[in-house]
Structures are given as C-alpha cells and as structure tokens.
Scaffold this active site. Structure first.
Site, PDB file in Angstrom:
ATOM      1  N   ASP A 186       0.866  -1.176   0.000  1.00  0.00           N
ATOM      2  CA  ASP A 186       0.000   0.000   0.000  1.00  0.00           C
ATOM      3  C   ASP A 186       0.904   1.228   0.000  1.00  0.00           C
ATOM      4  OD1 ASP A 186      -1.715   2.101   0.522  1.00  0.00           O
ATOM      5  OD2 ASP A 186      -2.789   1.111   2.157  1.00  0.00           O
ATOM      6  N   HIS A 187       0.966   1.906  -1.154  1.00  0.00           N
ATOM      7  CA  HIS A 187       1.919   3.002  -1.309  1.00  0.00           C
ATOM      8  C   HIS A 187       1.555   4.225  -0.468  1.00  0.00           C
ATOM      9  CE1 HIS A 187       5.520   4.403  -2.951  1.00  0.00           C
ATOM     10  NE2 HIS A 187       5.294   4.253  -4.251  1.00  0.00           N
ATOM     11  N   ARG A 188       0.341   4.268   0.089  1.00  0.00           N
ATOM     12  CA  ARG A 188      -0.013   5.355   1.001  1.00  0.00           C
ATOM     13  C   ARG A 188       0.752   5.233   2.309  1.00  0.00           C
ATOM     14  NH1 ARG A 188      -6.320   4.288   1.466  1.00  0.00           N
ATOM     15  NH2 ARG A 188      -5.366   2.264   1.968  1.00  0.00           N
TER      16      ARG A 188
END
Length: 431
Positions: free
Chosen positions: A403-405
């Site tokens: 999850d790049h967040r």
C-alpha cells in the site's frame, strides 16, 4: 412471558447471514447453553447457543433462508409454565410484523435489484431517449452501434417503450459524428453483467448465484484495487538451503508427527522480516498509521466457494514446528467452515502461495486494511549465477504488493531484501 430469539451478530462486521440449519424443533425444551441453530456468515458456519431456557414455541425463519439481517426475530421461546401452543398461536403475533420484512428470503442486495431494473424503465413514455437524455437500447444494440459508428439517437426503437434493439440497426447508416456518444455507450456496455451479454448473443450459459463469501470477496477486492495504490516488487529467491534445512528438520521432527512444508518456513520468514523492517508492518488509517509490534500473518487458503485467510498470530516469535501444526489445524477447520471470527479477522500482513499450481509469478491484491501481501510462485530449477559461475539452482519468484499510502518503495524493497536473505540463509530466522 415469552422471549424472542434474534439473528445474532457472530462477528463485529456481520450484517446478515444464512440460517443454515435448525438444531431444535417447535415443542423442544431448551436450556441455557443448548445449541439452537447453525448460522453461516460470509466466512464460516458457527453454532448459536440458547441464552434462556424454555420451550421452542415457534420458529419464524426456516432453515436455508439467506440474507437474514442481524436482529431479525427468528424464533420465540415460551417460559416454563407458559402454554407454548398459546404463545405460538396468539402471543407470537407481536413480533411478526417486525420479523417479516427482515426475514425476507430474497436478499436486499444489488443482485436482487437487477431483474427489477428493466420493468421500472418501461414506465417512461415510449421514446428512444429517457428523461435524462440517454438513449434506451439493449446492451447488444449498444455494442453493435459502437462498432458500426451508428448514432443511437437517430434510430427509432421498436422494442418496449421505444428501446433500440438489434433489429433496428439493420440498414442504419453510420453517423458522421458517431464519436461523441461512443464513450457513454462504452461505459454503459462495460457495466452489463456477463450473463446478460451471453444471453444476448445466444451463448449457452447458466446463472450461478453468488454466496455470501463470494459477494464479500468481490466487494473487498474491488475496494482494494479502487482505493489502495498498489506498488509491486519482485525478487528471485534461491531455495536450495531452505529445502535442505527442511529435510533435516523433518527428520528430527518425525517422532513428533510433524512435517514441515515450505510454506511453513516462508510464513516464519515473512514474520521475522516484518519485525526487522517495521516500516512495512503497518496499516494506513486515514490521517494516521498503525505500526505493529507483532507479525500476525494471514495465510490464503482456498476453500469451496471462495478464499479465507486464517491467521498465524505472532509468527515472528513461533517455532516452525508450532507454525506447521497450527496451519494444518487452521486449514482443516477453514475448509469445514469451523473457524472462529478472531481466527480469520485481523492480521498485519498476508501470504499467498500459488506455487503448488505451477504458477511462476503473480501479483496479489492487498487485503485491506493490511498494508502488504507476499505472493509466492513455484520453486523450479533455473540457470542461476552462484559465485560468479552459471549453475542450476532451485529458485522461486516472490512478489510483494504494498500500500503506497503507507509504505514507501524503498521500505518495501528492504523488506523484500530481508525476506530473500532469510530464505536463502534460513538458519538466521530460527535463531
């Protein structure tokens, strides 16, 4: 005074379930703790116990009923000394109005709304365009019009209420400016269920009703791909040392009736890697992040009707023999639908292994709200450079979805690097 039995919430997220089987019948005497029914949630089948004692006066929801909302009155219990027949005939009438709409065997879902959409549309006047200006046409007619460049707005529909059908397009000339409505037509066609398209083309098919598990999988994975920005990182991992160690450990554990699988060792490796790279043992939570001090690994298990992810709690701190024993028990009970909610809800990261199917490499969808999932491919003999010479080694590809967040690419790369090192030098993760 009679008491009502309501559909229980067997997990924090449960909103409805299937009343799979009654374990009592009307007239039976029950005590606190007696089993009343088996309830199917979207993940498991669980037994429901009586809280009060008395006589089952009336069963309001028959077994096999799907989509029973939590809180729906499903049965009435008459207290000791009360006339159960009188309760069933008279006093039971009070909760019926409340129970009837809730216990409707037809689920109030998006699927249930599909068949009623067309009749509702037929109430408008018989014109090609609806009140919002959108041309009414069958899905097949839309696709054919788009392919031929025909302006549907210029075609007179012969279907119900002016609906444009395939026959109306015969002989219709392509419009000079057919490109404008094409995006809208394409969007409309894209939303048509596959079963409808097959029916339009006359392709033999059957309609398979989605069970609760499949609906949940569809909803959660759609949300994941729409809302979670995925980043994928792949490494090739040499397995020879791990396979050798596994053989030695299995020889030593034979007397304990424990047989380690490669997956057991990979669960351990991922657990240790997450503790060594805590930046990846996280969850995105709006304006904050949760960083976990323990690695609870959700392991994908294929079961009839879908997929479930039982959890190995604290995989980083458990021995591989304990992980192996626990996984065998969890997988067996998962296939029998007997897992407790706390055994498959939660987890800080996931592992999905498709190597047993010969899949070389794949990218898994993150299981929200988790921050990552490790996808394991098949171990196979490959040409591999070892000590600057080309040799043959057993190699697998592992792909992390992050999850790049919450997880930067560099941190994800560090986790993949640590995971690779632990698998290639497995003694380190057992220390």
């Amino acid at each position: 005074m009679s008491k009502t039995i309501q559909m229980p919430a067997l997990s924090p997220t449960m909103e409805e379930g299937t009343l799979a089987k009654w374990l009592v019948k009307e007239g039976d005497t029950v005590s606190s703790g007696d089993l009343l029914a088996e309830i199917e949630t979207d993940k498991a089948t669980m037994e429901f116990e009586a809280v009060d004692e008395g006589v089952v006066a009336r069963i309001l929801v028959s077994e096999g009923t799907e989509g029973v909302k939590v809180g729906t009155v499903i049965a009435i219990i008459a207290e000791e000394g009360e006339d159960a027949a009188a309760v069933a005939a008279g006093n039971a009438s009070a909760p019926k109005p409340e129970a009837a709409p809730k216990a409707d065997p037809v689920p109030a879902s998006a699927e249930a709304a599909v068949p009623t959409a067309a009749p509702k549309a037929e109430t408008v006047p018989a014109k090609a365009a609806s009140s919002d200006g959108r041309v009414k046409a069958s899905p097949l007619a839309r696709r054919l019009a788009e392919a031929k460049g025909i302006d549907l707005g210029a075609v007179t529909g012969s279907g119900p209420s002016g609906r444009v059908v395939k026959a109306d397009l015969e002989g219709a000339a392509p419009a000079a400016k057919a490109s404008a409505p094409a995006p809208a037509a394409a969007a409309a066609g894209a939303s048509v269920p596959m079963a409808v398209a097959a029916q339009d083309f006359g392709i033999p098919h059957e309609v398979i009703k989605l069970n609760g598990m499949r609906k949940t999988i569809a909803r959660r994975l759609t949300e994941s791909k729409q809302q979670v920005p995925h980043i994928y990182l792949t490494v090739d991992v040499q397995l020879d040392r791990l396979l050798k160690l596994r053989g030695e450990l299995n020889a030593g554990l034979a007397s304990r009736n424990v047989k380690l699988s490669v997956n057991d060792l990979l669960i351990k490796a991922l657990g240790v890697a997450l503790i060594q790279v805590p930046e990846c043992n996280v969850q995105f939570a709006g304006d904050q992040m949760l960083q976990f001090k323990r690695a609870d690994i959700s392991v994908a298990v294929s079961i009839p009707g879908g997929l479930i992810t039982p959890i190995v709690i604290g995989a980083d701190g458990k021995g591989v023999a304990a992980i192996s024993t626990e996984m065998k028990d969890l997988a067996t009970r998962a296939k029998d639908g007997k897992l407790k909610p706390e055994e498959y809800q939660g987890g800080t990261a996931s592992l999905s292994n498709m190597g047993m199917f010969g899949i070389k490499q794949f990218e898994a969808v993150i299981n929200p709200p988790q921050g990552m999932i490790m996808a394991i491919g098949a171990g196979e003999k490959r040409p591999f450079v070892i000590d600057d010479s080309l040799q043959i080694a057993t190699v697998m590809s592992a792909t992390g979805s992050f999850d790049h967040r919450a997880i930067d690419g560099a941190d994800g790369a560090r986790l993949m690097q640590v995971f690779k090192e632990l698998v290639e030098n497995p003694i380190g993760m057992l220390a």
